[in-house]
Design a protein around this motif. Structure first.
Motif, PDB file in Angstrom:
ATOM      1  N   PHE A  50       0.803  -1.215   0.000  1.00  0.00           N
ATOM      2  CA  PHE A  50       0.000   0.000   0.000  1.00  0.00           C
ATOM      3  C   PHE A  50       0.845   1.277   0.000  1.00  0.00           C
ATOM      4  CE2 PHE A  50      -2.396  -3.380   2.105  1.00  0.00           C
ATOM      5  CZ  PHE A  50      -3.535  -3.431   1.310  1.00  0.00           C
ATOM      6  N   THR A  51       2.160   1.130  -0.091  1.00  0.00           N
ATOM      7  CA  THR A  51       3.036   2.296  -0.107  1.00  0.00           C
ATOM      8  C   THR A  51       2.769   3.152  -1.342  1.00  0.00           C
ATOM      9  OG1 THR A  51       4.761   1.081   1.065  1.00  0.00           O
ATOM     10  CG2 THR A  51       5.435   3.071  -0.106  1.00  0.00           C
ATOM     11  N   GLY A  52       2.482   4.417  -1.121  1.00  0.00           N
ATOM     12  CA  GLY A  52       2.250   5.313  -2.243  1.00  0.00           C
ATOM     13  C   GLY A  52       0.829   5.324  -2.774  1.00  0.00           C
ATOM     14  N   VAL A  53      -0.051   4.482  -2.227  1.00  0.00           N
ATOM     15  CA  VAL A  53      -1.456   4.489  -2.658  1.00  0.00           C
ATOM     16  C   VAL A  53      -2.133   5.697  -2.001  1.00  0.00           C
ATOM     17  CG1 VAL A  53      -3.646   3.239  -2.670  1.00  0.00           C
ATOM     18  CG2 VAL A  53      -1.487   1.981  -2.863  1.00  0.00           C
ATOM     19  N   PRO A  54      -2.621   6.662  -2.790  1.00  0.00           N
ATOM     20  CA  PRO A  54      -3.206   7.886  -2.208  1.00  0.00           C
ATOM     21  C   PRO A  54      -4.416   7.579  -1.342  1.00  0.00           C
ATOM     22  CG  PRO A  54      -2.779   8.166  -4.565  1.00  0.00           C
ATOM     23  CD  PRO A  54      -2.620   6.698  -4.264  1.00  0.00           C
ATOM     24  N   THR A  55      -4.343   7.937  -0.077  1.00  0.00           N
ATOM     25  CA  THR A  55      -5.422   7.636   0.867  1.00  0.00           C
ATOM     26  C   THR A  55      -6.741   8.259   0.426  1.00  0.00           C
ATOM     27  OG1 THR A  55      -3.817   7.557   2.674  1.00  0.00           O
ATOM     28  CG2 THR A  55      -6.133   7.781   3.284  1.00  0.00           C
ATOM     29  N   GLN A  56      -6.670   9.466  -0.108  1.00  0.00           N
ATOM     30  CA  GLN A  56      -7.894  10.175  -0.472  1.00  0.00           C
ATOM     31  C   GLN A  56      -8.607   9.545  -1.659  1.00  0.00           C
ATOM     32  OE1 GLN A  56      -4.818  11.280  -0.781  1.00  0.00           O
ATOM     33  NE2 GLN A  56      -4.479  12.207  -2.809  1.00  0.00           N
ATOM     34  N   ASP A  57      -7.904   8.732  -2.432  1.00  0.00           N
ATOM     35  CA  ASP A  57      -8.516   8.106  -3.604  1.00  0.00           C
ATOM     36  C   ASP A  57      -9.091   6.726  -3.308  1.00  0.00           C
ATOM     37  OD1 ASP A  57      -7.755  10.298  -5.058  1.00  0.00           O
ATOM     38  OD2 ASP A  57      -5.923   9.387  -5.847  1.00  0.00           O
ATOM     39  N   ARG A  58      -8.842   6.195  -2.115  1.00  0.00           N
ATOM     40  CA  ARG A  58      -9.277   4.838  -1.806  1.00  0.00           C
ATOM     41  C   ARG A  58     -10.758   4.815  -1.429  1.00  0.00           C
ATOM     42  NH1 ARG A  58      -5.623   1.282   1.808  1.00  0.00           N
ATOM     43  NH2 ARG A  58      -6.683  -0.254   0.495  1.00  0.00           N
ATOM     44  N   PRO A  59     -11.485   3.761  -1.839  1.00  0.00           N
ATOM     45  CA  PRO A  59     -12.897   3.665  -1.452  1.00  0.00           C
ATOM     46  C   PRO A  59     -13.022   3.441   0.051  1.00  0.00           C
ATOM     47  CG  PRO A  59     -12.172   1.643  -2.551  1.00  0.00           C
ATOM     48  CD  PRO A  59     -11.063   2.633  -2.692  1.00  0.00           C
ATOM     49  N   PRO A  60     -14.097   3.934   0.645  1.00  0.00           N
ATOM     50  CA  PRO A  60     -14.268   3.765   2.093  1.00  0.00           C
ATOM     51  C   PRO A  60     -14.600   2.317   2.442  1.00  0.00           C
ATOM     52  CG  PRO A  60     -16.229   4.738   1.127  1.00  0.00           C
ATOM     53  CD  PRO A  60     -15.208   4.678   0.028  1.00  0.00           C
ATOM     54  N   VAL A  61     -14.334   1.953   3.686  1.00  0.00           N
ATOM     55  CA  VAL A  61     -14.753   0.649   4.201  1.00  0.00           C
ATOM     56  C   VAL A  61     -16.233   0.754   4.546  1.00  0.00           C
ATOM     57  CG1 VAL A  61     -14.453  -1.051   6.029  1.00  0.00           C
ATOM     58  CG2 VAL A  61     -12.461   0.163   5.104  1.00  0.00           C
ATOM     59  N   VAL A  62     -17.049  -0.108   3.931  1.00  0.00           N
ATOM     60  CA  VAL A  62     -18.494  -0.065   4.155  1.00  0.00           C
ATOM     61  C   VAL A  62     -18.905  -1.072   5.224  1.00  0.00           C
ATOM     62  CG1 VAL A  62     -20.761  -0.337   3.082  1.00  0.00           C
ATOM     63  CG2 VAL A  62     -18.903   0.757   1.805  1.00  0.00           C
ATOM     64  N   ALA A  63     -18.524  -2.328   5.048  1.00  0.00           N
ATOM     65  CA  ALA A  63     -18.821  -3.381   6.030  1.00  0.00           C
ATOM     66  C   ALA A  63     -17.552  -3.633   6.843  1.00  0.00           C
ATOM     67  CB  ALA A  63     -19.285  -4.649   5.330  1.00  0.00           C
ATOM     68  N   ARG A  64     -17.463  -3.064   8.018  1.00  0.00           N
ATOM     69  CA  ARG A  64     -16.207  -3.025   8.766  1.00  0.00           C
ATOM     70  C   ARG A  64     -15.740  -4.390   9.260  1.00  0.00           C
ATOM     71  NH1 ARG A  64     -14.240   1.827   9.364  1.00  0.00           N
ATOM     72  NH2 ARG A  64     -15.592   3.626   9.038  1.00  0.00           N
ATOM     73  N   ASP A  65     -16.617  -5.331   9.446  1.00  0.00           N
ATOM     74  CA  ASP A  65     -16.216  -6.640   9.961  1.00  0.00           C
ATOM     75  C   ASP A  65     -15.893  -7.625   8.851  1.00  0.00           C
ATOM     76  OD1 ASP A  65     -16.500  -5.864  12.615  1.00  0.00           O
ATOM     77  OD2 ASP A  65     -18.652  -6.289  12.592  1.00  0.00           O
ATOM     78  N   ALA A  66     -16.174  -7.269   7.604  1.00  0.00           N
ATOM     79  CA  ALA A  66     -15.821  -8.131   6.479  1.00  0.00           C
ATOM     80  C   ALA A  66     -14.366  -7.864   6.091  1.00  0.00           C
ATOM     81  CB  ALA A  66     -16.752  -7.873   5.294  1.00  0.00           C
ATOM     82  N   MET A  67     -13.812  -8.716   5.215  1.00  0.00           N
ATOM     83  CA  MET A  67     -12.419  -8.549   4.795  1.00  0.00           C
ATOM     84  C   MET A  67     -12.308  -8.875   3.310  1.00  0.00           C
ATOM     85  SD  MET A  67      -8.982 -10.536   6.158  1.00  0.00           S
ATOM     86  CE  MET A  67      -9.227  -9.988   7.839  1.00  0.00           C
ATOM     87  N   ASN A  68     -11.532  -8.071   2.591  1.00  0.00           N
ATOM     88  CA  ASN A  68     -11.283  -8.285   1.169  1.00  0.00           C
ATOM     89  C   ASN A  68      -9.786  -8.429   0.939  1.00  0.00           C
ATOM     90  OD1 ASN A  68     -14.108  -7.861   0.227  1.00  0.00           O
ATOM     91  ND2 ASN A  68     -13.752  -5.806   1.047  1.00  0.00           N
TER      92      ASN A  68
END
Length: 314
Positions: free
Chosen positions: A35-53
């Motif tokens: 995840f180094t260098g992946v722009p935080t502001q461009d990432r989709p939000p976590v919707v289901a917090r207890d699930a994992m992808n």
């Protein structure tokens, strides 16, 4: 995943010993900066917090057809629902035509291309960006697998059982013939089987199906093949798996093994990302995503709507 599940099953009989063993394996697994260098502001939000992808990238480094460098041959988005009683593995065809964000060095991307070009242009971080932009699903963890290592994994299990739909002959030496029906394959045979695509009308989609068969077969054999009662076999299996995989720095193998202890092949659902079929863009043969179906499907993944995801596989 299957190595972790085997250890989790072992842990049912001796949690302390299994945990110590898993920690030693964890130390041997290569860690990568996913995840180094992946722009935080461009990432989709976590919707289901207890699930994992988990994004699983497979690169067949010993593929006889391999003529180019660091492209990933297999892209799987593994969705683990919050109850961890099942897993949905979404295969994204490597030729899917998507927008690839600009690479960190500014030399590549910023345009549409085959999705696996992201790996060649910007490594794992750009692949994370590309998959997240395409699916709008937040990627929590990453695993990179050398699928050539499947040969050692399968041999450690004593082979796996695969049902072949139609008789065909491999295009790679030694030109194996695969008869129709159920058969036990050793590592070299199963790897050869999972590479084939040119003999089939739907090409890479057939290869995806074969890879899905092999993954399910490995999991079933790991759970039922007696390796848990044989320390030598278990060690060979886990060591073969750990030497073939790299994971991100934040993934806890011990936690994941514990959470997945109830998972079996029957709890796995394989889905191929919705597409409109293949076509050409200039000189390239590509897979066109079905935008409308993809939006609804990945929305179900974001919301952890397991029933909707499974329904899409039927």
């Amino acid at each position: 995943m299957v190595a972790l599940l085997a250890l989790a099953l072992l842990g049912a009989g001796g949690v302390g010993a299994a945990a110590l063993y898993l920690r030693s394996v964890d130390n041997d697994v290569e860690r990568v900066d996913a995840f180094t260098g992946v722009p935080t502001q461009d990432r989709p939000p976590v919707v289901a917090r207890d699930a994992m992808n988990i994004m699983i990238l497979g690169s067949d480094s010993r593929d006889p057809e391999r003529t180019e460098g660091s492209r990933t041959d297999t892209i799987i988005l593994a969705h683990l629902p919050k109850d961890r009683k099942s897993a949905q593995l979404v295969s994204i065809p490597r030729d899917t035509w998507v927008r690839v964000p600009r690479s960190a060095d500014g030399r590549h991307g910023g345009r549409t291309a085959k999705i696996n070009a992201a790996y060649a242009w910007g490594g794992i971080p750009l692949m994370v960006q590309t998959v997240e932009e395409f699916t709008r699903v937040h990627v929590d963890h990453v695993a990179v697998v050398d699928f050539a290592g499947f040969q050692e994994i399968i041999d450690a299990l004593g082979g796996v059982d695969i049902t072949v739909d139609h008789r065909f002959t491999s295009i790679h030496p030694p030109l194996r013939t695969f008869p129709a029906g159920r058969q036990t394959m050793d590592g070299a045979t199963a790897l050869d089987y999972s590479r084939q695509r040119k003999q089939f009308p739907d090409g890479d989609f057939a290869r995806i199906r074969h890879q899905q068969q092999v993954i399910r077969a490995i999991l079933d054999k790991a759970a039922t093949g007696g390796i848990l009662t044989s320390p030598g076999k278990l060690n060979d299996f886990v060591r073969a798996a750990s030497s073939s995989v790299s994971v991100d720095r934040e993934m806890s193998l011990l936690d994941l093994a514990t959470e997945l202890r109830g998972l079996r092949g029957g709890n796995l659902t394989f889905v191929t990302s919705p597409s409109r079929g293949t076509g050409r863009v200039g000189s390239e043969s590509v897979v066109f995503a079905d935008e409308q179906k993809s939006e609804a499907f990945y929305d179900a993944v974001r919301r952890d709507a397991t029933a909707e995801i499974v329904r899409a596989a039927r």
